[in-house]
Design a protein around this motif. Structure first.
Motif, PDB file in Angstrom:
ATOM      1  N   LEU A 267       1.018  -1.203   0.158  1.00 52.52           N
ATOM      2  CA  LEU A 267      -0.144   0.132  -0.033  1.00 52.52           C
ATOM      3  C   LEU A 267       0.972   1.193   0.105  1.00 52.52           C
ATOM      4  N   SER A 268       1.779   1.126   0.902  1.00 53.65           N
ATOM      5  CA  SER A 268       2.688   2.385   0.835  1.00 53.65           C
ATOM      6  C   SER A 268       3.427   2.774  -0.583  1.00 53.65           C
ATOM      7  N   ALA A 269       4.027   1.568  -1.073  1.00 51.63           N
ATOM      8  CA  ALA A 269       4.285   1.759  -2.446  1.00 51.63           C
ATOM      9  C   ALA A 269       3.469   2.186  -3.581  1.00 51.63           C
ATOM     10  N   GLY A 270       2.137   1.596  -3.561  1.00 52.50           N
ATOM     11  CA  GLY A 270       1.264   2.094  -4.346  1.00 52.50           C
ATOM     12  C   GLY A 270       0.671   3.726  -4.112  1.00 52.50           C
ATOM     13  N   ILE A 271       0.614   4.046  -2.957  1.00 54.00           N
ATOM     14  CA  ILE A 271       0.380   5.386  -2.625  1.00 54.00           C
ATOM     15  C   ILE A 271       1.296   6.314  -3.181  1.00 54.00           C
ATOM     16  N   TYR A 272       2.759   5.837  -3.161  1.00 53.37           N
ATOM     17  CA  TYR A 272       3.996   6.647  -3.476  1.00 53.37           C
ATOM     18  C   TYR A 272       3.810   6.951  -5.042  1.00 53.37           C
ATOM     19  N   PHE A 273       3.718   5.812  -5.826  1.00 53.00           N
ATOM     20  CA  PHE A 273       3.535   5.857  -7.200  1.00 53.00           C
ATOM     21  C   PHE A 273       2.288   6.357  -8.020  1.00 53.00           C
ATOM     22  N   ILE A 274       1.158   6.041  -7.475  1.00 45.94           N
ATOM     23  CA  ILE A 274       0.116   6.171  -7.958  1.00 45.94           C
ATOM     24  C   ILE A 274      -0.513   7.763  -7.649  1.00 45.94           C
ATOM     25  N   HIS A 275      -0.410   8.325  -6.591  1.00 47.69           N
ATOM     26  CA  HIS A 275      -0.904   9.501  -6.004  1.00 47.69           C
ATOM     27  C   HIS A 275      -0.812  10.621  -6.955  1.00 47.69           C
ATOM     28  N   VAL A 276       0.519  10.634  -7.951  1.00 49.88           N
ATOM     29  CA  VAL A 276       0.640  11.940  -8.367  1.00 49.88           C
ATOM     30  C   VAL A 276      -0.291  11.951  -9.580  1.00 49.88           C
ATOM     31  N   GLY A 277      -0.462  10.841 -10.356  1.00 46.27           N
ATOM     32  CA  GLY A 277      -1.469  10.785 -11.428  1.00 46.27           C
ATOM     33  C   GLY A 277      -2.672  11.493 -11.085  1.00 46.27           C
ATOM     34  N   ILE A 278      -3.253  11.188  -9.919  1.00 49.95           N
ATOM     35  CA  ILE A 278      -4.455  11.512  -9.168  1.00 49.95           C
ATOM     36  C   ILE A 278      -4.507  13.034  -9.049  1.00 49.95           C
ATOM     37  N   VAL A 279      -3.312  13.432  -8.421  1.00 47.67           N
ATOM     38  CA  VAL A 279      -3.153  14.992  -8.281  1.00 47.67           C
ATOM     39  C   VAL A 279      -3.120  15.581  -9.403  1.00 47.67           C
ATOM     40  N   ILE A 280      -2.428  15.320 -10.648  1.00 44.04           N
ATOM     41  CA  ILE A 280      -2.317  15.853 -11.695  1.00 44.04           C
ATOM     42  C   ILE A 280      -4.011  16.040 -12.360  1.00 44.04           C
ATOM     43  N   TRP A 281      -4.626  15.161 -12.267  1.00 42.39           N
ATOM     44  CA  TRP A 281      -5.929  14.831 -12.833  1.00 42.39           C
ATOM     45  C   TRP A 281      -7.035  15.913 -11.934  1.00 42.39           C
ATOM     46  N   LEU A 282      -6.888  15.885 -10.634  1.00 43.96           N
ATOM     47  CA  LEU A 282      -7.797  16.972  -9.677  1.00 43.96           C
ATOM     48  C   LEU A 282      -7.012  18.184  -9.834  1.00 43.96           C
ATOM     49  N   ASN A 283      -6.089  18.361 -10.484  1.00 44.91           N
ATOM     50  CA  ASN A 283      -5.465  20.181 -10.852  1.00 44.91           C
ATOM     51  C   ASN A 283      -6.338  20.598 -11.764  1.00 44.91           C
ATOM     52  N   HIS A 284      -7.258  19.902 -12.604  1.00 43.18           N
ATOM     53  CA  HIS A 284      -8.131  20.306 -13.579  1.00 43.18           C
ATOM     54  C   HIS A 284      -9.429  21.075 -12.668  1.00 43.18           C
ATOM     55  N   TYR A 285      -9.478  20.708 -11.699  1.00 45.67           N
ATOM     56  CA  TYR A 285     -10.616  21.390 -11.011  1.00 45.67           C
ATOM     57  C   TYR A 285     -10.433  21.996  -9.691  1.00 45.67           C
ATOM     58  N   SER A 286     -11.336  22.841  -9.506  1.00 49.65           N
ATOM     59  CA  SER A 286     -10.972  23.677  -8.365  1.00 49.65           C
ATOM     60  C   SER A 286     -11.572  23.286  -6.973  1.00 49.65           C
ATOM     61  N   LEU A 287     -10.686  22.214  -6.251  1.00 52.41           N
ATOM     62  CA  LEU A 287     -11.195  21.695  -5.080  1.00 52.41           C
ATOM     63  C   LEU A 287     -10.295  22.219  -4.122  1.00 52.41           C
ATOM     64  N   PRO A 288     -10.598  22.274  -2.854  1.00 52.42           N
ATOM     65  CA  PRO A 288      -9.789  22.603  -1.702  1.00 52.42           C
ATOM     66  C   PRO A 288      -8.622  21.545  -1.697  1.00 52.42           C
ATOM     67  N   ARG A 289      -7.352  21.912  -1.262  1.00 54.62           N
ATOM     68  CA  ARG A 289      -6.221  21.165  -1.029  1.00 54.62           C
ATOM     69  C   ARG A 289      -6.325  19.859  -0.239  1.00 54.62           C
ATOM     70  N   VAL A 290      -7.212  20.110   0.902  1.00 54.07           N
ATOM     71  CA  VAL A 290      -7.335  18.958   1.867  1.00 54.07           C
ATOM     72  C   VAL A 290      -8.088  17.948   1.033  1.00 54.07           C
ATOM     73  N   GLU A 291      -9.153  18.387   0.068  1.00 57.72           N
ATOM     74  CA  GLU A 291     -10.065  17.319  -0.513  1.00 57.72           C
ATOM     75  C   GLU A 291      -9.009  16.692  -1.726  1.00 57.72           C
ATOM     76  N   VAL A 292      -8.167  17.457  -2.310  1.00 56.59           N
ATOM     77  CA  VAL A 292      -7.249  16.683  -3.209  1.00 56.59           C
ATOM     78  C   VAL A 292      -6.222  15.688  -2.482  1.00 56.59           C
ATOM     79  N   TYR A 293      -5.818  16.107  -1.041  1.00 55.21           N
ATOM     80  CA  TYR A 293      -5.078  15.239  -0.590  1.00 55.21           C
ATOM     81  C   TYR A 293      -5.688  13.868  -0.190  1.00 55.21           C
TER      82      TYR A 293
END
Length: 317
Positions: A267-293
């Motif tokens: 799980l730690s490895a998956g969170i490390y490698f996958i989270h950036v893709g989700i963050v990049i995708w969420l950057n297209h939306y105006s969400l509070p950063r706590v929700e992005v996290y």
């Protein structure tokens, strides 16, 4: 407690540590305090969270076994293959940069990495360099680790204080100046018996004080860095706090059996490698950063659990 049970508890403690570090890395890329408090954002994202990657190198170095024939070569090959695989997965995120700037930019991804993927190249470099020096005396290896660490630290401060132009060199975030010394520190923490000599109580309170000191060092760099301080990558306090965290993970006991059956390390490895893709995708939306996290962590964890069910996790992490 049997020897097998003790080993399970020790390994699970290290897995929990890696999960904690992975969550800190997500904080760097999706700081929940952004837009809320500049002071808190710096203290968390450019302070506490910055111990994440150096401590990952310390953990990896702690498990380094250079005396096993062929192990280091296999590790380097695996890290480089994983880097190439994850570069392919993240192709939609970086292809435009290569298209605009040519193959030289792609070569930079291999040397300095793309976002968080540089860690894999850094690991391969750290393993290779450590394999070259592990037969030296303890004193010589400690001297090499400290000297290289200080060189990276000096480069970071020189760039941060404009003694060198920004862009002259990417920064100290690479396998030589960061990965190698912290990897050696982890290796020597085991080989010299340092971790074994640290009592659990000392490891706990020492790690806690160390995490606070990491924030303090980062705040000092911010205070001295002028109008545009450089986010620190190499922190001297991390070199002390890393082994304390490893000692805490190794010596922690009492985890219930149902908890140790969870694939926390994966799980730690998956969170490390996958989270950036989700963050990049969420950057297209105006969400509070706590929700992005929260979405990045939860989404990466759920995707990782799905990969575990299919068996693909063994190829990706």
């Amino acid at each position: 407690m049997t020897a097998t049970a003790a080993k399970t508890q020790r390994l699970f403690g290290l897995d929990l540590l890696k999960l904690f570090l992975a969550l800190l890395v997500v904080t760097i890329h999706a700081n929940p305090f952004r837009g809320v408090s500049d002071e808190a954002m710096w203290a968390l994202g450019n302070g506490l969270a910055r111990i994440g990657v150096p401590a990952f190198f310390v953990v990896a170095g702690y498990t380094f076994r250079p005396e096993v024939p062929g192990r280091s070569v296999k590790l380097m090959g695996r890290y480089l293959k994983l880097h190439f695989l994850w570069l392919a997965i993240y192709l939609p995120a970086w292809w435009q940069t290569v298209w605009d700037h040519g193959l030289i930019e792609y070569a930079k991804f291999w040397v300095f990495g793309y976002w968080h993927l540089w860690f894999l190249v850094g690991l391969a470099i750290a393993v290779g360099l450590s394999q070259l020096v592990w037969r030296l005396s303890d004193r010589a290896i400690w001297a090499i680790a400290i000297a290289v660490l200080l060189a990276g630290f000096a480069l970071q401060w020189a760039i941060g204080f404009y003694l060198l132009p920004r862009g002259f060199w990417p920064d100290a975030k690479n396998g030589v100046l960061m990965g190698f010394p912290f990897y050696l520190i982890g290796y020597m923490s085991r080989r010299s018996g340092l971790v074994e000599r640290i009592p659990l109580r000392v490891a706990f309170w020492g790690a806690l004080v160390g995490l606070v000191s990491v924030v303090g060092e980062s705040e000092l760099m911010k205070a001295l860095g002028g109008a545009h301080p450089l986010a620190p990558e190499t922190l001297l306090t991390a070199a002390v706090t890393g082994p304390l965290l490893v000692a805490l993970g190794v010596k922690a006991r009492g985890f219930p059996d149902w908890l140790t059956r969870w694939p926390v390390g994966t799980l730690s490895a998956g969170i490390y490698f996958i989270h950036v893709g989700i963050v990049i995708w969420l950057n297209h939306y105006s969400l509070p950063r706590v929700e992005v996290y929260l979405i990045a962590v939860t989404g990466a964890a759920l995707i990782t659990l799905g990969l575990i069910r299919t068996g693909l996790d063994k190829k990706l992490f």
